[in-house]
Design a protein around this motif. Structure first.
Motif, mmCIF file in Angstrom:
data_model
loop_
_atom_site.group_PDB
_atom_site.id
_atom_site.type_symbol
_atom_site.label_atom_id
_atom_site.label_comp_id
_atom_site.label_asym_id
_atom_site.label_seq_id
_atom_site.Cartn_x
_atom_site.Cartn_y
_atom_site.Cartn_z
ATOM 1 N N ASP A 469 0.830 -1.209 0.000
ATOM 2 C CA ASP A 469 0.000 0.000 0.000
ATOM 3 C C ASP A 469 0.859 1.251 0.000
ATOM 4 N N LEU A 470 1.886 1.264 0.843
ATOM 5 C CA LEU A 470 2.775 2.437 0.922
ATOM 6 C C LEU A 470 3.511 2.645 -0.400
ATOM 7 N N GLU A 471 3.907 1.545 -1.044
ATOM 8 C CA GLU A 471 4.577 1.676 -2.329
ATOM 9 C C GLU A 471 3.618 2.208 -3.395
ATOM 10 N N ASN A 472 2.351 1.785 -3.348
ATOM 11 C CA ASN A 472 1.350 2.300 -4.282
ATOM 12 C C ASN A 472 1.137 3.802 -4.094
ATOM 13 N N ILE A 473 1.173 4.257 -2.840
ATOM 14 C CA ILE A 473 1.037 5.693 -2.574
ATOM 15 C C ILE A 473 2.243 6.444 -3.131
ATOM 16 N N ARG A 474 3.440 5.891 -2.949
ATOM 17 C CA ARG A 474 4.653 6.527 -3.497
ATOM 18 C C ARG A 474 4.573 6.619 -5.014
ATOM 19 N N GLN A 475 4.088 5.541 -5.657
ATOM 20 C CA GLN A 475 3.961 5.555 -7.119
ATOM 21 C C GLN A 475 2.969 6.629 -7.568
ATOM 22 N N GLU A 476 1.897 6.803 -6.794
ATOM 23 C CA GLU A 476 0.910 7.825 -7.158
ATOM 24 C C GLU A 476 1.512 9.206 -7.073
ATOM 25 N N LEU A 477 2.443 9.423 -6.145
ATOM 26 C CA LEU A 477 3.117 10.713 -6.026
ATOM 27 C C LEU A 477 3.996 10.998 -7.244
ATOM 28 N N MET A 478 4.490 9.936 -7.854
ATOM 29 C CA MET A 478 5.397 10.103 -8.997
ATOM 30 C C MET A 478 4.653 10.153 -10.327
ATOM 31 N N SER A 479 3.367 9.748 -10.348
ATOM 32 C CA SER A 479 2.644 9.669 -11.616
ATOM 33 C C SER A 479 2.123 11.045 -12.055
#
Length: 479
Positions: A469-479
């Motif tokens: 979940d935390l990695e998915n949030i990080r990816q959303e910050l980069m998208s």
């Protein structure tokens, strides 16, 4: 519960913790089954998953679960499967018919032999129903036990089977009940969490049916000032509407029971603070017991946790915690079966805080020995304390269907893991629309439940965010 369903649920929950290869040994240990059984469970799971989910199996590596962070949640996959199990179908029939059909008829409807059905009932009574202090009779199957325990069990079962959509009750209209809950919100100037509000409509429908069938609750009504509590008047008005609409007259103790459940459900004010945070509860205005209990607990916690930020929000939360503890003690049948699915987590991840909070409650109880508490209350209080320890001040936005303190705890957890790049807003909104999202200038939503939004993406997370979940949030910050 159905063995295959329980194993599938355990497998998916395990694999969804992290996006990595899980060895077969890890899965075997977690599920308590053999290597051969794990492979069978995986094989049965693959055709049940939507396109946004895939399970990969590799010799030498193990098992990996891939899930689109914007796609279907695990719960959405599991809920229709639960409704198809013989376990759920049996319980739904018991709720609807309440001993009016024979064991032979029930067994035939479930496509089971009578002997197999009897053996299954023995197993259910021993394994599934014992924690709820219930049992199923044989000749004309029905749930037996304290009426509060029966209702609590059915309430949890139906809300698990229909958490987001669907209405399993033919005896009541969902829109009407939902509207009456909304009226209570408006009258008390509060907002229920989305899942709590839906759950309350389920509870009302269950109460209606049980009363029609001749069942009644018995409360120790004198142990709590029910009629001085803010929920008494609006719930009494709702009971009058129930009588007029459905011809079911609710005795005073039934009103108290509904009032208790409305009080214990998850809600707070429109500003994000506990709804009664700016003023004492009515029961505390009439006598000083609640104020003395809250004041002593706050003092003990401040001594035990020097870094505690005893803000107005925290003080209001403690007052509501204490009031709900008093309600629990007025209905000991509820306390006997109540538990939190987060107790194991908080004991493991916040063990020093949990231990210190436990000692604080033991110290507090010496002054109020008549009030009991259990692990459920310790879990809630640990979240409240941990969420109020002084970390770097950050803004947050989060949609989570748990206690107010759990939401702040999760926000702080995400802050610590993600850092200052992420601003989270935690305000509670009446409904959730794209217009509101645009007004709040939100770029994406973090949620534990599916939401109907098209203007921004939604990252679905577990109640306690996993590494995935935390990695998915990080990816959303980069998208």
């Amino acid at each position: 519960m159905n063995k295959e369903y329980r194993q599938l649920k355990s497998l998916l929950k395990l694999l969804d913790r992290e996006e990595r290869w899980f060895t077969f040994a890890e899965v075997e240990s977690e599920l308590g089954v053999s290597d051969k059984s794990v492979r069978k469970i995986v094989e049965s799971a693959v055709p049940l998953l939507p396109p946004s989910m895939q399970i990969e199996v590799s010799r030498g590596k193990g098992i990996m679960f891939r899930r689109d962070r914007h796609g279907t949640s695990i719960q959405e996959v599991l809920e229709p499967l639960l409704r198809e199990t013989p376990y759920f179908r049996l319980m739904q029939r018991l709720f609807m018919h309440d001993g009016k059909t024979s064991a032979e008829e029930v067994a035939e409807e479930l496509y089971m032999s009578f002997s197999s059905f009897k053996k299954w009932i023995v197993q259910l009574n021993r394994d599934e129903l014992r924690p709820f202090q219930l049992r199923i009779t044989y000749a004309a199957p029905t749930l037996k036990g304290n009426e509060i325990h029966v209702r609590y069990f059915l309430w949890k079962l139906f809300t698990e089977a229909y958490p987001y959509t669907g209405w399993p009750f033919s005896n009541a209209d969902y829109a009407r009940l939902d509207g009456w809950v909304t009226e209570i919100e408006r009258e008390n100037g509060m907002i229920y969490f989305l899942n709590a509000k839906r759950s309350l409509t389920f509870l009302i429908a269950i109460v209606l049916e049980r009363i029609k069938q001749g069942h009644r609750v018995a409360l120790k009504s004198r142990s709590y000032a029910w009629e001085r509590h803010p929920f008494f008047v609006p719930v009494s008005k709702m009971s009058e509407k129930l009588a007029a609409a459905y011809g079911v007259v609710l005795p005073r103790e039934e009103v108290y029971f509904l009032q208790s459940m409305f009080s214990l459900s998850q809600y707070h004010g429109k500003d994000g603070f506990p709804v009664f945070g700016g003023r004492a509860l009515a029961s505390e205005q009439e006598d000083d017991a609640g104020s003395r209990m809250s004041g002593l607990l706050i003092s003990i916690l401040e001594n035990a946790f020097p870094a505690l930020n005893a803000s107005s929000r925290f003080l209001a939360e403690i007052r509501e915690f204490m009031d709900k503890l008093r309600i629990d003690n007025a209905i000991p049948e509820l306390m006997a079966v109540s538990h939190s699915h987060l107790t194991g987590y908080i004991r493991d991840k916040e063990q020093p805080i949990y231990a210190a909070v436990s000692e604080c409650m033991r110290q507090w109880q010496r002054s109020f020995p008549e009030l009991m508490y259990n692990d459920y209350h310790l879990t809630k209080l640990t979240f409240m304390v941990s969420a109020s320890l002084r970390y770097k001040s950050k803004k947050a936005f989060l949609i989570i269907g748990e206690e107010f303190s759990v939401r702040h705890y999760v926000a702080n957890l995400i802050k610590r893991e993600i850092g200052d790049d992420l601003t989270i807003e935690t305000s509670i909104l009446h409904g959730l629309t794209d217009d509101i999202i645009r007004e709040q200038q939100i770029d994406f939503v973090i949620s534990t439940m599916p939401v109907s939004l098209t203007s921004v993406p939604t990252v679905l997370i577990s109640t306690i965010p996993t590494k995935r979940d935390l990695e998915n949030i990080r990816q959303e910050l980069m998208s």
